[in-house]
Structures are given as structure tokens and as C-alpha cells.
Design a protein around this motif. Sequence first.
Motif, PDB file in Angstrom:
ATOM      1  N   ARG A  51     -18.674  10.757  40.648  1.00  0.00           N
ATOM      2  CA  ARG A  51     -18.855  11.220  39.273  1.00  0.00           C
ATOM      3  C   ARG A  51     -18.558  10.096  38.276  1.00  0.00           C
ATOM      4  NH1 ARG A  51     -18.848  16.920  38.627  1.00  0.00           N
ATOM      5  NH2 ARG A  51     -18.567  18.048  40.589  1.00  0.00           N
ATOM      6  N   GLU A  52     -17.555   9.269  38.589  1.00  0.00           N
ATOM      7  CA  GLU A  52     -17.183   8.165  37.705  1.00  0.00           C
ATOM      8  C   GLU A  52     -18.267   7.090  37.674  1.00  0.00           C
ATOM      9  OE1 GLU A  52     -13.975   6.731  35.140  1.00  0.00           O
ATOM     10  OE2 GLU A  52     -14.755   8.641  35.866  1.00  0.00           O
ATOM     11  N   VAL A  53     -18.939   6.881  38.816  1.00  0.00           N
ATOM     12  CA  VAL A  53     -20.053   5.928  38.829  1.00  0.00           C
ATOM     13  C   VAL A  53     -21.102   6.345  37.811  1.00  0.00           C
ATOM     14  CG1 VAL A  53     -22.002   5.091  40.191  1.00  0.00           C
ATOM     15  CG2 VAL A  53     -19.729   5.164  41.206  1.00  0.00           C
ATOM     16  N   SER A  54     -21.436   7.608  37.816  1.00  0.00           N
ATOM     17  CA  SER A  54     -22.453   8.107  36.883  1.00  0.00           C
ATOM     18  C   SER A  54     -21.960   8.046  35.437  1.00  0.00           C
ATOM     19  CB  SER A  54     -22.823   9.550  37.245  1.00  0.00           C
ATOM     20  OG  SER A  54     -23.323   9.624  38.565  1.00  0.00           O
ATOM     21  N   ARG A  55     -20.672   8.272  35.223  1.00  0.00           N
ATOM     22  CA  ARG A  55     -20.141   8.309  33.859  1.00  0.00           C
ATOM     23  C   ARG A  55     -19.952   6.924  33.275  1.00  0.00           C
ATOM     24  NH1 ARG A  55     -15.400   8.448  30.902  1.00  0.00           N
ATOM     25  NH2 ARG A  55     -14.110   7.862  32.695  1.00  0.00           N
ATOM     26  N   ARG A  56     -19.409   5.992  34.088  1.00  0.00           N
ATOM     27  CA  ARG A  56     -19.045   4.677  33.576  1.00  0.00           C
ATOM     28  C   ARG A  56     -20.038   3.581  33.942  1.00  0.00           C
ATOM     29  NH1 ARG A  56     -13.253   3.667  35.902  1.00  0.00           N
ATOM     30  NH2 ARG A  56     -13.805   1.546  35.222  1.00  0.00           N
TER      31      ARG A  56
END
Length: 309
Positions: free
Chosen positions: A110-115
Motif C-alpha cells: 500500500r505504501e508503494v502505491s501511496r509514496r
Amino acid sequence: MPTTVEVDVTSRSNPIRCGTNHGVTDRLTPARASLMGLAVGDALGEALDTTGLDLPPAPWHWTDDTEMACSVVHVLATRGHLDAAALADSFVARYDEARNYGPGVDAMIREVSRRGVSLARLATETFGGDGSWGTGAAMRVAPLGAWYHDDPELAAREAVASAEVTHTHPEGVAGAVATAVAASLAAAGATAADLLDEVLHRTPTGKVYDGLRDAADLADASAGEAAATLGDGARRSAPDTVPLALWVAAQHLDDYAAAVRAAAPVADDVDTVCAIVGGIVAGRLGESAIPAQWRQACEPLPAWIRHHP
């Protein structure tokens, strides 16, 4: 003597390609059998964990174990080797929140997609920079071992690269190495007597290694006794899961159903232990060794891996 944790991973910058006469088809056949064995073990284990029945009603739905193992096979089949960057991209692209991902990997994707940062970079930041020593790298790697059925040393090196996309702690890496080597040796026809000794020879020292050493001394134990000694996956860690899974696989190398049936009652993390066991044994015996009723009950693999490659 066992290897140290500093496994040669130069393949990540200068990928190691298949250096034998084995073509992609020769490698893909056992890898896909391993993937199917992993998926059926995963799905049956998940259903058993929910219902507690001896043979749950169909359909059986697989988890993140299978979803991520599909990416491993996809990258091997399309690249001819383990390309860590391509594997990370596939993990993110194929992410399905309904598959019950472990909280660490779920949060990272999820963090890959967000950041917009890389999955591998986030993996180095988890647990205060120590990395995860969970089972995620081990649960998905058996098809890689079956792919390198002619080269357990290469299976070990490529397992490191595959693990470090999400799990950088030495124990998380060691769990993947041990599982990949076991799958490689099993697919090559290793005997039960030799399997754990050969895996030990190639596994980095540490808690996973210690558990495998204990497993090698339990040839005459029952599955319950082995679980009591080695761990049953309750801690969701590689040291608590991989030794038991490899012990069960070694005891039932020539009977897929018996292997999974032995693992399921004694495992706490049932789907993960059954996935590892099923992937190792099916890579050796072929897809036809999986009971037809079980294959039919298992949810089909995703269309993107069934049709490509």
C-alpha cells in the motif's frame, strides 16, 4: 559446514541465466507442478483452518501464499531467471487485498502505491531497519526451487534475491533459502535420508538452521512430536514454520496427500505450512500426484498465470 548469511547475490546486478542444457519448458514443468501443489495446500489449509473439517466443502480459496508464488513463476518463465525488480513490480501489480496478506507486506505494498517508493527499499525499513523474519519469503519460493531442480546452489542464490524484495532479516532470507533448496533437491530425486542434510549444508546459520538441525534428528518422531519440538507456525516466523514444513515434506516425499494430511493437524499457520509442503512434494511428483478431487475443489489459479506464460 553450513554457509554464512553472506550468500553471493551478484545475480541481482548481473543476472544469472540458465547455464545448463535445460530449456524453459524443462524448468517450467516442475515449477508449475510445484505452484499447483502449493496452491492446493494453501487453499485446503485455509479451508481447514476455517472449518476444521477433514475435507472441507468446495470451493477452497487460496491466500497471498499462492498469489505471490504466481508472480515468482511468472518472472522465471518470462525472464528465464529471478529478476528482483520484475518480481517487486509483479507483487504490486497483482496485489489483492482479499488474499489475507501478512500485515507487514500488506502495509508495504500500500505504501508503494501511496509514496511511489520501491518495495525493496521499504523492506529494508521494516522493524526498525532489521527487516522481517516472517514466512512470506519461504511460503512462495518452492516453485523457484523446482525451476532450478538441476542446481540447488543457484536455487539458494536466487532465493536470496527473491526474499529480499520483501524480507531482509537474515532469518526471513534463510527460510526462503532452505525451502528453495529443499524443493530443488526434491524435484531432482533426493532421498528423504539426504534431503535435510543437504538443505542444512546450504542454509545460513541462525535460528532456521538450528531448527532444521533439530528436524534432521527427528526421523522417527510423530508429526505431533515434531511440531512440539520445531514449532507449528503460531509465531508466523520463518524459524517457527520452515523446519516443521521441511520435516513433513522429507517424511512424505512420494505421497502428496499424505504430506499435506500430516502437516494440517499439527500446524497453527495451516495454510502456510501446507503451502510449503505441497509446493516441495508436487514439484517432485508432478501435478497428477495431487488428488483430482482436491485439484477440482481448489480455486483455479489466476487467469494471468494460467495463460501467460
